[in-house]
Design an enzyme around this catalytic site. Structure first.
Site, short mmCIF file in Angstrom:
data_model
loop_
_atom_site.label_atom_id
_atom_site.label_comp_id
_atom_site.label_asym_id
_atom_site.label_seq_id
_atom_site.Cartn_x
_atom_site.Cartn_y
_atom_site.Cartn_z
N LYS A 62 0.83 -1.21 0.00
CA LYS A 62 0.00 0.00 0.00
C LYS A 62 0.86 1.26 0.00
O LYS A 62 0.48 2.27 -0.58
CB LYS A 62 -0.98 -0.01 1.17
CG LYS A 62 -2.12 -0.98 0.92
CD LYS A 62 -3.01 -1.13 2.12
CE LYS A 62 -3.97 -2.30 1.94
NZ LYS A 62 -4.52 -2.75 3.22
N LYS B 82 -7.04 -16.16 -12.31
CA LYS B 82 -8.36 -16.31 -11.70
C LYS B 82 -9.20 -15.07 -11.96
O LYS B 82 -8.69 -14.01 -12.26
CB LYS B 82 -8.21 -16.44 -10.17
CG LYS B 82 -7.48 -17.66 -9.72
CD LYS B 82 -7.57 -17.81 -8.20
CE LYS B 82 -6.96 -16.62 -7.47
NZ LYS B 82 -7.00 -16.76 -6.01
N LYS C 273 -11.49 -8.78 -9.33
CA LYS C 273 -12.20 -7.52 -9.47
C LYS C 273 -11.34 -6.48 -10.20
O LYS C 273 -11.81 -5.72 -11.02
CB LYS C 273 -12.55 -7.03 -8.07
CG LYS C 273 -13.19 -5.69 -8.02
CD LYS C 273 -14.13 -5.56 -6.85
CE LYS C 273 -13.60 -6.17 -5.58
NZ LYS C 273 -14.60 -6.43 -4.59
#
Ligand code: TRP
Length: 333
Positions: free
Chosen positions: A115, A197, A200
């Site tokens: 982050k 996979k 989002k």
């Protein structure tokens, strides 16, 4: 202790728009657990403030994630389904745990380092102590089992460290929490573009969302990568073809799957037909869930009741734990 008394806790980020990977990965797991365990499922709205200080979208996102989970089968009468910000004891436990948390350890957390890299202008202390808040969520209910994915394992390890520090310093209050999932044989939900996979954040056209309209589902499925078909009998499937079969196994009937398996093996398969069939079966699967989501989203009164009931249930368990914590810490004067 019967299984039903054992405590499961997990948090769901209110980032909205669940996809098929979330459904077959996380939610189906929760829906099974609600039958066997005492479950606390929480919308992690406070965690989202560490990276999204703008709260304009928060209410809609919280409503959506609740509606999606309920539409997929989570039952607010069977579990405590609540918002993190509604259970104030979370903040109190977070404060105490912060004193057991060493900044050096937190700085080494992989999610923190990621982050920092993504968001160099907002390296706030909340971001650093994200795992402390998550430990507070879990310990507040003295949960032993935490259904989470691999990316959260390090946070759980940190939570166990705090449990041990707390118990050692103040006396035995918390059990150690461990990652726990049914279906160890993981269901594969491949992306429609044949790469990895469903997720989002990556290619939206390669991910089927529970909110997708029928035509969007059809369009996405029809774009799935295939080829001219096998040239030799019973040949091995390339990975992108294997993926189409994997998707079919999630939503289509056995007869349909064996028909296309046979067609593949004798080189008569028509991928256009296969994709049409898959698209229709996906529509059949997703449309009722989407309908339910929208119905729930339109019923704000029901959503408010769900959150109130959930906060009340979570509050009982949180208050009992905090009583023990204050006593153990000698804060009972
Ligand atoms: N950090 C989790 C995630 O990103 C969400 C979360 C918050 C959580 N509190 C939790 C998960 C407590 C399990 C237990 O997905």
């Amino acid at each position: 202790m019967s299984k039903k008394q054992e405590i499961v806790m997990s948090g769901i980020r209110p980032t909205g728009f669940l996809h098929l990977g979330n459904y077959f990965g996380a939610i189906r797991n929760y829906v099974k657990m609600q039958e066997d365990y005492d479950c606390y499922f929480m919308v992690a709205d406070l965690h989202s403030l560490t990276t999204h200080p703008d709260t304009k979208q928060l209410k809609d996102n919280v409503h959506r994630v609740l509606a999606e989970n309920i539409a997929c089968g989570l039952d607010p009468d069977k579990v405590a389904l609540y918002c993190q910000s509604h259970v104030f004891e979370t903040a109190e436990l977070y404060l105490y745990l912060n004193m057991l948390a060493y900044t050096g350890e937190l700085e080494k957390t992989v999610t923190f380092k990621d982050k920092v890299r993504q968001n160099p202008d907002n390296i706030n202390a909340g971001l650093l102590t994200y795992p402390v808040l998550m430990a507070a969520d879990i310990l507040l209910h003295r949960a032993k089992y935490v259904p989470v994915g691999k990316d959260q394992e390090q946070h759980l390890e940190i939570a166990r460290t705090y449990v041990n520090r707390f118990n050692h310093r103040y006396g035995e209050v918390f059990p150690e929490p461990f990652a726990f999932n049914y279906n160890q044989q993981l269901v594969k939900v491949p992306s429609l573009d044949g790469a990895g996979k469903m997720s989002k954040s990556e290619n939206q056209m390669a991910t089927l969302f529970l909110a997708d309209e029928d035509d969007v589902i059809r369009k996405k499925v029809m774009k799935t990568k295939t080829d001219a078909g096998p040239q030799e009998l019973n040949s091995q499937k390339p990975e992108y073809i294997e993926n189409v079969f994997s998707l079919m196994k999630l939503v289509s009937g056995d007869d349909v799957i064996s028909k296309f398996e046979n067609d593949y093996n004798n080189c008569s398969i028509r991928y256009g037909d296969m994709k049409k069939q898959l698209a229709e079966d996906m529509v059949q699967f997703i449309a009722p869930i989407r309908g339910k989501i929208n119905e729930i989203l339109n019923d704000k009164k029901y959503l408010a009741e769900v959150m109130e009931k959930g906060a009340a249930k979570a509050g009982i368990s949180a208050k009992a734990t905090m009583q023990l914590v204050r006593e153990a810490m000698g804060l009972n004067y």
